[in-house]
Motif scaffolding. Structure first.
Motif, PDB file in Angstrom:
ATOM      1  N   ILE A  13      17.644 -52.640   8.545  1.00 23.19           N
ATOM      2  CA  ILE A  13      17.444 -54.094   8.407  1.00 23.19           C
ATOM      3  C   ILE A  13      16.707 -54.378   7.093  1.00 23.19           C
ATOM      4  CG2 ILE A  13      16.236 -56.093   9.390  1.00 23.19           C
ATOM      5  CD1 ILE A  13      16.774 -54.723  12.184  1.00 23.19           C
ATOM      6  N   LEU A  16      19.071 -54.315   4.282  1.00 24.40           N
ATOM      7  CA  LEU A  16      19.865 -55.554   4.170  1.00 24.40           C
ATOM      8  C   LEU A  16      19.118 -56.589   3.322  1.00 24.40           C
ATOM      9  CD1 LEU A  16      21.164 -56.059   7.850  1.00 24.40           C
ATOM     10  CD2 LEU A  16      22.512 -55.342   5.873  1.00 24.40           C
ATOM     11  N   LYS A  17      17.794 -56.589   3.452  1.00 20.80           N
ATOM     12  CA  LYS A  17      16.986 -57.538   2.666  1.00 20.80           C
ATOM     13  C   LYS A  17      16.922 -57.125   1.202  1.00 20.80           C
ATOM     14  CE  LYS A  17      13.662 -58.151   6.480  1.00 20.80           C
ATOM     15  NZ  LYS A  17      12.233 -57.983   6.821  1.00 20.80           N
ATOM     16  N   LEU A  18      16.888 -55.805   0.987  1.00 24.15           N
ATOM     17  CA  LEU A  18      16.594 -55.285  -0.354  1.00 24.15           C
ATOM     18  C   LEU A  18      17.797 -55.169  -1.270  1.00 24.15           C
ATOM     19  CD1 LEU A  18      14.074 -52.349   0.195  1.00 24.15           C
ATOM     20  CD2 LEU A  18      13.636 -54.596  -0.775  1.00 24.15           C
ATOM     21  N   ASN A  20      20.314 -56.680  -2.274  1.00 24.74           N
ATOM     22  CA  ASN A  20      20.729 -57.707  -3.239  1.00 24.74           C
ATOM     23  C   ASN A  20      19.540 -58.425  -3.877  1.00 24.74           C
ATOM     24  OD1 ASN A  20      23.538 -57.362  -2.865  1.00 24.74           O
ATOM     25  ND2 ASN A  20      23.392 -58.460  -0.931  1.00 24.74           N
ATOM     26  N   HIS A  21      18.356 -57.836  -3.738  1.00 24.89           N
ATOM     27  CA  HIS A  21      17.142 -58.481  -4.255  1.00 24.89           C
ATOM     28  C   HIS A  21      16.947 -58.081  -5.723  1.00 24.89           C
ATOM     29  CE1 HIS A  21      12.594 -59.156  -4.118  1.00 24.89           C
ATOM     30  NE2 HIS A  21      13.168 -60.333  -4.026  1.00 24.89           N
ATOM     31  N   ARG A  22      17.115 -59.040  -6.618  1.00 24.16           N
ATOM     32  CA  ARG A  22      17.124 -58.719  -8.048  1.00 24.16           C
ATOM     33  C   ARG A  22      15.819 -58.052  -8.537  1.00 24.16           C
ATOM     34  NH1 ARG A  22      19.653 -63.247 -11.626  1.00 24.16           N
ATOM     35  NH2 ARG A  22      21.422 -62.742 -10.306  1.00 24.16           N
ATOM     36  N   GLU A  95       7.856 -62.376   1.833  1.00 22.58           N
ATOM     37  CA  GLU A  95       8.095 -62.620   3.262  1.00 22.58           C
ATOM     38  C   GLU A  95       7.181 -63.741   3.767  1.00 22.58           C
ATOM     39  OE1 GLU A  95      10.333 -61.090   5.262  1.00 22.58           O
ATOM     40  OE2 GLU A  95      10.608 -59.016   4.632  1.00 22.58           O
ATOM     41  N   THR A 100       9.858 -65.756   5.994  1.00 31.22           N
ATOM     42  CA  THR A 100      10.880 -64.942   6.660  1.00 31.22           C
ATOM     43  C   THR A 100      10.229 -63.945   7.617  1.00 31.22           C
ATOM     44  OG1 THR A 100      10.875 -63.709   4.581  1.00 31.22           O
ATOM     45  CG2 THR A 100      12.762 -65.131   4.992  1.00 31.22           C
TER      46      THR A 100
ATOM     47  N   ASN B  83      13.953 -70.629   7.916  1.00 34.05           N
ATOM     48  CA  ASN B  83      13.343 -69.560   7.114  1.00 34.05           C
ATOM     49  C   ASN B  83      14.364 -68.464   6.855  1.00 34.05           C
ATOM     50  OD1 ASN B  83      10.802 -70.881   7.452  1.00 34.05           O
ATOM     51  ND2 ASN B  83      10.615 -69.926   9.456  1.00 34.05           N
ATOM     52  N   PHE B  84      14.860 -68.438   5.620  1.00 33.73           N
ATOM     53  CA  PHE B  84      15.863 -67.427   5.272  1.00 33.73           C
ATOM     54  C   PHE B  84      15.550 -66.832   3.905  1.00 33.73           C
ATOM     55  CE2 PHE B  84      18.155 -70.113   8.302  1.00 33.73           C
ATOM     56  CZ  PHE B  84      18.648 -69.144   9.167  1.00 33.73           C
ATOM     57  N   TYR B  85      16.195 -65.705   3.609  1.00 25.61           N
ATOM     58  CA  TYR B  85      16.027 -65.062   2.305  1.00 25.61           C
ATOM     59  C   TYR B  85      16.827 -65.865   1.282  1.00 25.61           C
ATOM     60  CZ  TYR B  85      13.867 -61.545   5.112  1.00 25.61           C
ATOM     61  OH  TYR B  85      13.018 -60.926   5.998  1.00 25.61           O
ATOM     62  N   TYR B  87      17.682 -65.526  -1.719  1.00 27.24           N
ATOM     63  CA  TYR B  87      18.607 -64.868  -2.650  1.00 27.24           C
ATOM     64  C   TYR B  87      19.841 -64.318  -1.941  1.00 27.24           C
ATOM     65  CZ  TYR B  87      15.903 -60.991  -0.777  1.00 27.24           C
ATOM     66  OH  TYR B  87      15.280 -60.133   0.071  1.00 27.24           O
ATOM     67  N   LEU B  88      19.890 -64.489  -0.620  1.00 25.43           N
ATOM     68  CA  LEU B  88      21.053 -64.002   0.142  1.00 25.43           C
ATOM     69  C   LEU B  88      21.912 -65.180   0.590  1.00 25.43           C
ATOM     70  CD1 LEU B  88      19.376 -61.324   2.464  1.00 25.43           C
ATOM     71  CD2 LEU B  88      20.533 -60.952   0.284  1.00 25.43           C
ATOM     72  N   ILE B  96      21.035 -60.177   9.032  1.00 28.60           N
ATOM     73  CA  ILE B  96      19.658 -59.726   9.275  1.00 28.60           C
ATOM     74  C   ILE B  96      19.186 -60.218  10.642  1.00 28.60           C
ATOM     75  CG2 ILE B  96      17.247 -59.964   8.498  1.00 28.60           C
ATOM     76  CD1 ILE B  96      18.353 -60.029   5.617  1.00 28.60           C
ATOM     77  N   ALA B  99      20.975 -58.311  13.313  1.00 26.91           N
ATOM     78  CA  ALA B  99      20.504 -56.922  13.415  1.00 26.91           C
ATOM     79  C   ALA B  99      19.168 -56.866  14.148  1.00 26.91           C
ATOM     80  CB  ALA B  99      20.373 -56.313  12.020  1.00 26.91           C
ATOM     81  N   ILE B 100      18.286 -57.833  13.871  1.00 28.98           N
ATOM     82  CA  ILE B 100      16.987 -57.843  14.563  1.00 28.98           C
ATOM     83  C   ILE B 100      17.192 -58.131  16.047  1.00 28.98           C
ATOM     84  CG2 ILE B 100      14.776 -59.060  14.784  1.00 28.98           C
ATOM     85  CD1 ILE B 100      14.810 -59.405  11.728  1.00 28.98           C
TER      86      ILE B 100
END
Lengths: 280, 295
Positions: A13, A16-18, A20-22, A95, A100, B83-85, B87-88, B96, B99-100
């Motif tokens: 998981i 998944l966050k990382l 695409n993290h520029r 975060e 998040t 609340n989301f990322y 850049y995604l 995400i 998956a959680i």
């Protein structure tokens, strides 16, 4: 086995966050490039200096010969460890900034899982940094023309300890401060403050204890959280180290290493406690 | 069965008491509205239930058991803000969440269709409008088709069409037997979609129960006579009335909406020998009722 699968799920998981993290991609690339570049520059400079001094000296004093290469590469790469620490701070504080972390908990992570996965991230970044050191040390060791040897590889372990300490302290500061800018600022202030206290301790208390009371506890500054791991990495045949050794002859390397590990446990516990108790 | 059981929940922020000994329970299969003006403690209450806030005192149970992280995986929640990322894109963010939760990965396309974001599913979250962000948050809550949903101000940032769509969605989910807990400061919203309601005012639970009992529309007949006490005693026996109360120089008789008959009231009093000096029909709006409860 169950714990490994559990951790693997959490890390998938996190990936998944990382992925695409520029900032992650940029800082990780810079660090990887930096590890080879800094050692290449030192390697070339050393060769150039030795050539000027005379061909006869090259073989005996090349810091990238096995077994010195483990120590030399660990020492110089250690200077770059601020980069992964900054990355960790950005990843953790983001975060909080984008809330998040709250969503992760709402979706069904426990608070413990969140902080554990961040600590695992700190560990993985430290392991990857260490692997780069192993790769770099081996590469430049072989380039120097010496035969492969694992003698002195304990310095790589010290590098790992330093990388992990920096990363865990970065997680700790991020969890407590939460705001990216303030956390990065606090991290640098902390490094400066600890170095300042370390110098005061070493120059005053350590020598005073030894000279006036005949108590030799080594360099007391080395027992501080960051210095505990910093002090383990030294440049081969560093003249400053020699002077320090003559003033405080007892070698407390493994005691300092134990302190470094104890600090890791302490910072992990403090970070987890904070995250479990506070509002998110 | 009770989905949520809150017992004496209190939360202090320094000297401010955001929640004061709040207790109520949410029956399964209801659309339970938590209604109150801004700052009444609705989000704080749901934040505690979702474990992002720590209560100062009190306890709560989910599905009749002490709360755990695994229980939250069975609940779709939109709390306060999306609340989301940033850049995604929508799909990557929902992956995400899925998956959680440990479920719902195959459900991503469906929920994006439901919240009308399928066409923008590959756009980064940071490029979304407020309404789109809200839709994505509702989509994330729907992942895996959970039996319990928690929506905190679900229509925030939506345009009128979006608001109507979300209300219809909530009604549809309710018909499917899902339990929905919805916090809102909009009385109209709660009245239109909720079966039960709890009303909060400055952290205190004012009342809770069936929405038809608490937020009922009433006709109010205002009457007066020379002998107010005699009129009050007589109207106690008035057929069809819901309630009666004395207020200053008038007696108010409440009837169900559309059932008050001024002529009948006049005749009832006249037959009993009381001459009415004032007779007026007033509609008690939900807003009036809400304001009475919360102010």
């Amino acid at each position: 086995m169950q714990t490994a699968s559990y951790m693997q799920k959490l890390l998938q998981i996190e990936w998944l966050k990382l992925k695409n993290h520029r900032p992650f991609i940029i800082i990780a690339s810079f660090f990887t490039l930096g590890v080879f570049t800094i050692n290449y520059v030192v390697y070339i400079l050393n060769n150039t200096i030795n050539k000027v001094q005379g061909a006869a000296l090259i073989k005996s004093s090349n810091p990238y010969d096995f077994y010195y290469t483990w120590q030399t590469t660990s020492y110089w790469t250690g200077w770059l460890l601020l980069l992964p620490s900054l990355l960790i701070i950005i990843l953790v504080t983001n975060e909080f900034t984008y809330r998040t972390n709250r969503q992760n908990i709402i979706d069904g992570w426990s608070r413990s899982q969140f902080i554990e996965v961040k600590m695992m991230l700190a560990l993985i970044v430290a392991v990857c940094s260490t692997l780069l050191v192993v790769l770099s040390a081996t590469l430049f060791g072989l380039l120097s023309g010496s035969s492969f040897s694992t003698h002195g590889i304990s310095h790589v372990f010290f590098f790992f300890l330093k990388a992990l300490s920096y990363n865990v302290i970065a997680v700790f500061i991020s969890v407590w401060i939460r705001l990216t800018g303030f956390a990065i600022g606090s991290f640098f202030i902390y490094i400066g403050a600890e170095n300042f206290i370390s110098i005061l301790l070493n120059n005053n208390l350590s020598l005073k204890l030894r000279n006036d009371y005949n108590i030799d506890l080594g360099s007391l500054g080395d027992y501080l959280p960051m210095n505990a791991s910093d002090g383990l990495l030294t440049f081969p045949d560093n003249p400053l180290k020699t002077i320090a050794k003559s003033a405080l002859p007892t070698d407390y390397t493994w005691l300092v290493a134990c302190f470094a590990v104890a600090y890791l446990v302490l910072f992990f516990w403090l970070s987890k406690r904070n995250y479990l108790k506070k509002d998110l | 069965m009770e989905i949520l059981n809150i017992k004496n929940l209190s939360k202090n922020y320094g000297t401010v008491q955001a929640l004061k000994q709040v207790s109520f329970s949410v029956p399964a299969g209801t659309v339970f509205g938590i209604l109150g003006p801004n700052g009444s403690g609705k989000t704080t209450l749901l934040g505690i239930v979702m474990d992002v806030l720590k209560p100062t005192s009190g306890t709560y149970e989910i599905f009749g058991q002490s709360p755990t992280a695994d229980q939250r995986k069975q609940i779709g929640t939109l709390l306060e803000t999306p609340n989301f990322y940033h850049y995604l894109n929508a799909v990557e963010n929902l992956k995400i969440s899925a998956a959680i939760k440990g479920r719902g990965v195959d459900d991503i396309d469906r929920v994006l269709e439901v919240v009308d974001l399928a066409k923008r599913k590959n756009s980064k979250f940071s490029t979304y409008s407020l309404g789109m962000k809200q839709r994505l948050a509702i989509g994330a809550a729907l992942l895996g088709n959970p039996d319990v949903l928690v929506f905190d101000e679900p229509t925030n940032g939506l345009d009128p069409v979006g608001i109507a769509e979300i209300r219809e969605l909530i009604k549809k989910l309710s018909k499917e037997g899902k339990t929905i807990i919805m916090a809102s400061h909009l009385l109209d919203e709660v009245e239109k979609v909720c079966t039960h309601v709890a009303i909060l005012k400055q952290g205190t639970l004012i009342t809770y129960g069936d929405v038809n009992e608490i937020l009922i529309n009433e006709d109010v007949v205002e009457t007066s006579a020379a002998d107010l006490e005699q009129l009050y005693q007589l109207l106690q026996r008035m057929p069809g009335k819901l309630s009666i109360n004395r207020k200053d120089q008038v007696v108010q008789v409440n009837f169900s909406s559309g059932t008050a008959d001024l002529a009948a009231v006049n005749r009832f009093c006249f037959d009993a020998g009381i001459t009415i000096t004032h007779l007026q029909l007033k509609k008690k709006s939900l807003e009036t009722k809400f304001l009475e409860l919360t102010h």
